[in-house]
Design an enzyme around this catalytic site. Structure first.
Site, mmCIF file in Angstrom:
data_model
loop_
_atom_site.group_PDB
_atom_site.id
_atom_site.type_symbol
_atom_site.label_atom_id
_atom_site.label_comp_id
_atom_site.label_asym_id
_atom_site.label_seq_id
_atom_site.Cartn_x
_atom_site.Cartn_y
_atom_site.Cartn_z
ATOM 1 N N ARG A 185 -0.260 -8.467 13.450
ATOM 2 C CA ARG A 185 -0.855 -7.501 12.506
ATOM 3 C C ARG A 185 -1.697 -8.225 11.453
ATOM 4 O O ARG A 185 -2.766 -7.755 11.075
ATOM 5 C CB ARG A 185 0.256 -6.688 11.829
ATOM 6 C CG ARG A 185 0.847 -5.642 12.784
ATOM 7 C CD ARG A 185 2.204 -5.165 12.324
ATOM 8 N NE ARG A 185 2.219 -4.574 11.024
ATOM 9 C CZ ARG A 185 3.297 -4.521 10.235
ATOM 10 N NH1 ARG A 185 4.441 -5.038 10.638
ATOM 11 N NH2 ARG A 185 3.231 -3.953 9.065
ATOM 12 N N ARG A 203 11.577 -1.313 10.620
ATOM 13 C CA ARG A 203 10.479 -0.870 11.486
ATOM 14 C C ARG A 203 10.337 -1.775 12.703
ATOM 15 O O ARG A 203 10.489 -2.993 12.606
ATOM 16 C CB ARG A 203 9.165 -0.874 10.697
ATOM 17 C CG ARG A 203 8.822 0.502 10.160
ATOM 18 C CD ARG A 203 7.669 0.507 9.228
ATOM 19 N NE ARG A 203 6.456 -0.139 9.719
ATOM 20 C CZ ARG A 203 5.310 -0.167 9.053
ATOM 21 N NH1 ARG A 203 5.223 0.420 7.878
ATOM 22 N NH2 ARG A 203 4.258 -0.770 9.541
ATOM 23 N N ARG A 234 11.919 -5.404 4.708
ATOM 24 C CA ARG A 234 11.637 -3.980 4.458
ATOM 25 C C ARG A 234 12.612 -3.070 5.207
ATOM 26 O O ARG A 234 12.971 -3.311 6.357
ATOM 27 C CB ARG A 234 10.215 -3.646 4.907
ATOM 28 C CG ARG A 234 9.964 -2.141 4.894
ATOM 29 C CD ARG A 234 8.534 -1.740 4.990
ATOM 30 N NE ARG A 234 7.853 -2.299 6.125
ATOM 31 C CZ ARG A 234 6.539 -2.227 6.286
ATOM 32 N NH1 ARG A 234 5.798 -1.652 5.362
ATOM 33 N NH2 ARG A 234 5.975 -2.752 7.343
ATOM 34 N N ARG A 267 -9.664 0.992 8.640
ATOM 35 C CA ARG A 267 -9.218 -0.375 8.898
ATOM 36 C C ARG A 267 -10.302 -1.244 9.491
ATOM 37 O O ARG A 267 -10.088 -2.440 9.711
ATOM 38 C CB ARG A 267 -8.058 -0.340 9.879
ATOM 39 C CG ARG A 267 -6.749 -0.042 9.172
ATOM 40 C CD ARG A 267 -5.700 -0.188 10.176
ATOM 41 N NE ARG A 267 -4.585 -0.973 9.840
ATOM 42 C CZ ARG A 267 -3.460 -0.472 9.337
ATOM 43 N NH1 ARG A 267 -3.377 0.767 8.965
ATOM 44 N NH2 ARG A 267 -2.423 -1.238 9.190
ATOM 45 N N LYS A 320 0.842 -1.212 0.000
ATOM 46 C CA LYS A 320 0.000 0.000 0.000
ATOM 47 C C LYS A 320 0.877 1.262 0.000
ATOM 48 O O LYS A 320 0.661 2.177 -0.783
ATOM 49 C CB LYS A 320 -0.918 0.035 1.247
ATOM 50 C CG LYS A 320 -1.829 -1.177 1.370
ATOM 51 C CD LYS A 320 -2.726 -1.069 2.593
ATOM 52 C CE LYS A 320 -1.987 -1.078 3.936
ATOM 53 N NZ LYS A 320 -1.240 -2.333 4.219
#
Ligand code: AP5
Length: 215
Positions: free
Chosen positions: A171, A160, A127, A88, A13
């Site tokens: 998550r 992160r 990431r 969400r 996203k």
């Protein structure tokens, strides 16, 4: 034009929203990015949000909705915006509808980016984010030219805090619990477009641009 990007953690996203925002010349509004900025500056909002984020849980709806309301009122969002990571759940979708109604505006397109769990885990575990300009990289898929340094601004890259295996699992669990109802909600509004985001980032982007421009 006002666009929402839905999808699980790691679907891409943020990656897509950043490029689409440049193409369409409108702001990319990421609730995750705004919350992380607040956490790093230790604002009141950041202090309230940190614990939820570290655990991979959703920050309370009222905090996030207030934040989105004030962001879409900024001058750069007047002509349109891309929402990434909001809404969400159904409560946030209803709150967003109220925010939009009060401003006499509507959402034009909702993209639901889907990705397989294997792809999600591979993407999130590799990431890297830029501590300066927030650019997004991946150790293998989209590596920076110089190790751990941002190509755009030269700042250090970091992993992160919520990209640890346990938090990724949480998550994904939260996403699975909330997403079906959200997708049904936007499907009923007839502006939902599913996109397979397992593919190369440029292919995914071109597909979205095609839908936005009516190609
Ligand atoms: P947030 O920051 O929104 O995280 P998320 O939704 O879990 O999504 P991610 O940012 O992890 O993934 P992404 O889909 O953007 O993937 P990306 O483009 O980075 O939220 C974080 C936390 O904040 C939440 O857990 C919650 O606590 C809180 N929060 C945020 N919004 C909230 C809300 N509305 N309500 C309550 N709480 C909220 O891509 C991932 C990696 O893959 C990158 O390395 C990228 O380079 C790579 N990649 C991307 N696309 C491709 C591709 N096509 N091919 C190869 N590699 C790719």
């Amino acid at each position: 034009m006002r666009i929402i990007l839905l999808g699980p953690p790691g679907a891409g996203k943020g990656t897509q929203a950043k490029t689409l925002a440049i193409r369409l010349n409108m702001p990319h509004i990421s609730t995750g990015d705004i919350l992380r900025q607040n956490v790093s500056k230790a604002t009141d909002l950041g202090k309230k949000a940190k614990d939820y984020m570290d655990k991979g849980l959703l920050v309370p709806d009222e905090l996030v909705t207030e934040m989105v309301g004030s962001r879409i009122d900024q001058p750069d969002a007047k002509k349109g915006f891309i929402l990434d990571g909001y809404p969400r759940n159904i409560s946030q979708a209803e709150s967003l509808d109220s925010l939009l109604k009060a401003r006499n505006i509507t959402i034009d397109k909702v993209f639901d980016l889907s990705a397989s769990e294997a792809v999600i885990v591979q993407r999130l575990s590799g990431r890297l984010a830029c501590s300066g300009c927030n650019a997004n990289y991946h150790i293998k898929n989209m590596p920076p030219k110089k190790a751990m340094i941002c190509d755009n601004c030269g700042s250090k890259l970091y992993q992160r805090a919520d990209d640890k295996e346990e938090t990724i699992k949480k998550r994904l669990e939260v996403y699975k619990k909330e997403s079906a109802a959200l997708i049904k909600y936007y499907s009923a509004q007839k502006n939902l477009q599913e996109i397979c985001a397992d593919k190369d980032a440029e292919i995914v982007l071109n597909e979205m641009v095609g839908f936005v421009s009516g190609r």
